[in-house]
Design a protein around this motif. Structure first.
Motif, short mmCIF file in Angstrom:
data_model
loop_
_atom_site.label_atom_id
_atom_site.label_comp_id
_atom_site.label_asym_id
_atom_site.label_seq_id
_atom_site.Cartn_x
_atom_site.Cartn_y
_atom_site.Cartn_z
N MET A 1 0.90 -1.29 0.22
CA MET A 1 0.03 0.19 -0.07
C MET A 1 0.87 1.24 0.02
O MET A 1 2.09 1.20 0.63
CB MET A 1 -0.89 0.02 1.30
N LEU A 2 0.54 2.20 -0.90
CA LEU A 2 1.17 3.29 -0.73
C LEU A 2 0.81 4.30 0.45
O LEU A 2 -0.13 4.12 1.10
CB LEU A 2 0.81 4.30 -2.00
N GLN A 3 2.04 5.13 0.87
CA GLN A 3 1.90 5.72 2.28
C GLN A 3 0.87 6.86 1.40
O GLN A 3 0.96 7.45 0.47
CB GLN A 3 3.17 6.45 2.65
N PRO A 4 0.01 7.70 2.45
CA PRO A 4 -0.56 8.94 2.04
C PRO A 4 0.08 9.96 1.23
O PRO A 4 -0.35 10.43 0.25
CB PRO A 4 -1.31 9.35 3.23
N GLU A 5 1.20 10.42 1.84
CA GLU A 5 2.01 11.28 0.91
C GLU A 5 2.23 10.88 -0.61
O GLU A 5 2.54 11.92 -1.07
CB GLU A 5 3.17 11.82 1.98
N GLU A 10 1.58 11.61 -6.15
CA GLU A 10 1.55 10.91 -7.47
C GLU A 10 0.08 11.51 -8.31
O GLU A 10 -0.06 11.91 -9.38
CB GLU A 10 1.45 9.47 -7.54
N THR A 11 -0.82 11.69 -7.31
CA THR A 11 -2.00 12.24 -7.77
C THR A 11 -2.08 13.61 -8.23
O THR A 11 -2.43 14.29 -9.23
CB THR A 11 -3.03 12.08 -6.63
N LEU A 12 -1.29 14.50 -7.37
CA LEU A 12 -1.15 15.89 -7.60
C LEU A 12 -0.36 16.09 -9.03
O LEU A 12 -0.84 16.89 -9.88
CB LEU A 12 -0.15 16.57 -6.57
N ARG A 13 0.81 15.12 -9.01
CA ARG A 13 1.47 15.24 -10.62
C ARG A 13 0.50 14.87 -11.90
O ARG A 13 0.50 15.72 -12.91
CB ARG A 13 2.70 14.42 -10.62
N HIS A 72 -8.53 6.87 -4.06
CA HIS A 72 -8.70 5.99 -5.21
C HIS A 72 -7.13 5.57 -5.73
O HIS A 72 -6.88 4.57 -5.87
CB HIS A 72 -9.40 6.82 -6.34
N HIS A 73 -6.37 6.47 -5.85
CA HIS A 73 -4.89 6.17 -6.31
C HIS A 73 -4.24 5.22 -5.33
O HIS A 73 -3.59 4.55 -5.65
CB HIS A 73 -4.23 7.48 -6.53
N MET A 74 -4.37 5.35 -4.19
CA MET A 74 -3.80 4.62 -2.84
C MET A 74 -4.19 3.31 -2.98
O MET A 74 -3.51 2.41 -2.99
CB MET A 74 -3.98 5.23 -1.71
N ARG A 75 -5.62 3.13 -3.26
CA ARG A 75 -6.00 1.59 -3.09
C ARG A 75 -5.69 1.08 -4.60
O ARG A 75 -5.50 0.07 -4.24
CB ARG A 75 -7.71 1.97 -3.15
N ARG A 76 -5.67 1.84 -5.74
CA ARG A 76 -5.46 1.03 -6.99
C ARG A 76 -3.88 0.59 -7.00
O ARG A 76 -3.75 -0.26 -7.23
CB ARG A 76 -5.55 2.04 -8.12
N HIS A 77 -3.06 1.50 -6.49
CA HIS A 77 -1.58 1.06 -6.50
C HIS A 77 -1.23 0.07 -5.24
O HIS A 77 -0.37 -0.77 -5.39
CB HIS A 77 -0.90 2.30 -6.33
N GLY A 78 -2.09 0.10 -4.29
CA GLY A 78 -1.93 -0.51 -3.13
C GLY A 78 -2.45 -2.21 -3.69
O GLY A 78 -1.49 -3.34 -3.35
N ARG A 79 -2.96 -2.44 -4.60
CA ARG A 79 -3.48 -3.76 -4.98
C ARG A 79 -2.39 -4.21 -5.92
O ARG A 79 -2.20 -5.53 -6.05
CB ARG A 79 -4.65 -3.77 -5.83
#
Lengths: 82, 82
Positions: A1-5, A10-13, A72-79
């Protein structure tokens, strides 16, 4: 799982590039420093809620909409075990 | 309009009290310091996204759900000129 930051950076970019904006442009629109945007996008700073509100407004999003995109980005990349 | 950290602090206090939790209990559940919870609830610290995720999880909410509650609180109190 990605860390929140990391998920945030990545979402910001992605959101910035979807607008065709440079880091300088986003920094100007949000009233932040260009170097701070760079650190945020690389997940090297954890934004405060005040910064999240400023960046959401600059990108034409509400704070809850931005929160959804980050999560959404965190969950997608967590998988994918990134 | 409330500042984001004020809206967050007031929302956090409401959510904590709705659970019947002391600041000590919330601090324990979120892995944070009791004094930090107190500062957050009084709007004297601006939480980072990492802290927002920790507090949301402790309260049984997703990060986007917590963001919605904060934003709703800010808009509601903004209209009353608090």
């Amino acid at each position: 799982m990605l860390q929140p930051e990391q998920a945030f950076g990545e979402t910001l970019r992605e959101l910035r590039m979807a607008k065709g904006w440079s880091q300088e442009t986003l920094a100007f629109e949000a009233g932040l420093d260009r170097t701070y945007i760079s650190l945020l996008e690389r997940g090297q700073r954890s934004p405060t809620i005040t910064t999240l509100y400023s960046l959401a407004a600059a990108l034409g999003l509400s704070f809850p909409d931005l929160a959804h995109k980050i999560d959404h980005h965190m969950r997608r990349h967590g998988r994918k075990n990134h």
